[in-house]
Design an enzyme around this catalytic site. Sequence first.
Site, PDB file in Angstrom:
ATOM      1  N   ALA A  70      -0.846  -0.964   2.501  1.00  0.00           N
ATOM      2  CA  ALA A  70       0.331  -1.769   2.838  1.00  0.00           C
ATOM      3  C   ALA A  70      -0.094  -3.009   3.609  1.00  0.00           C
ATOM      4  CB  ALA A  70       1.314  -0.943   3.673  1.00  0.00           C
ATOM      5  N   ASP A  71       0.766  -4.000   3.565  1.00  0.00           N
ATOM      6  CA  ASP A  71       0.588  -5.195   4.374  1.00  0.00           C
ATOM      7  C   ASP A  71       1.964  -5.632   4.853  1.00  0.00           C
ATOM      8  OD1 ASP A  71      -1.454  -7.303   5.232  1.00  0.00           O
ATOM      9  OD2 ASP A  71       0.249  -8.486   4.527  1.00  0.00           O
TER      10      ASP A  71
END
Length: 194
Positions: A70-71
């Site tokens: 994820a970012d």
Amino acid sequence: MQKRRFVLASNSSRRIALLKLLGYKFDIIPHEIEEDVCCDILPSDLVQNLAFLKANDVAKRVDDAIIIAADTIISCKGAILGKPKDVYDAKRMLSMLSGTEHDVLSGICIINMPLKKKLLRIGRTYIKIRHITEEEIDAYIQTGEPLDKAGAYAIQGKGKKFIEKIDGSYTNAVGLPLEIVREMLNNILNDTNA
């Protein structure tokens, strides 16, 4: 009962704690990607691209696993706010967020190895920050909390005192939208070719 190996492509304490809430056992293999947010790209495209790059980086080192990456960034007044470079950058970000609404966007990428099947999604949460005085900003920066957080604040930490309103997923604002991750994992695990 979990039959597949799960790998979180992050050593973020926030993402580790959130993923544990879903009840899965997982290994941690941090990605080795530079998180460059100085791009002329839409925020939604940026978080998806970075999440994919992180997952893909770990996928090159793992033979058989479901990789989760994820970012998270903040989008405010047309600017993309990642993690501050230093205390001055944190002060700039917090001053920009003061008294405004902004988006917290998370890109999520899950790759099923060795099949190389991937899923990409975006989580979005709208947050309104109350007016923050310069003295409050300076005191908050002195805690050290803002220095490794997108937008220079932690909604789950001392930064929660600045939040006036949240519309959307709280866990997304922390860094991993569990509702979306759960759905993506169910899709991967229920795929007959998985």
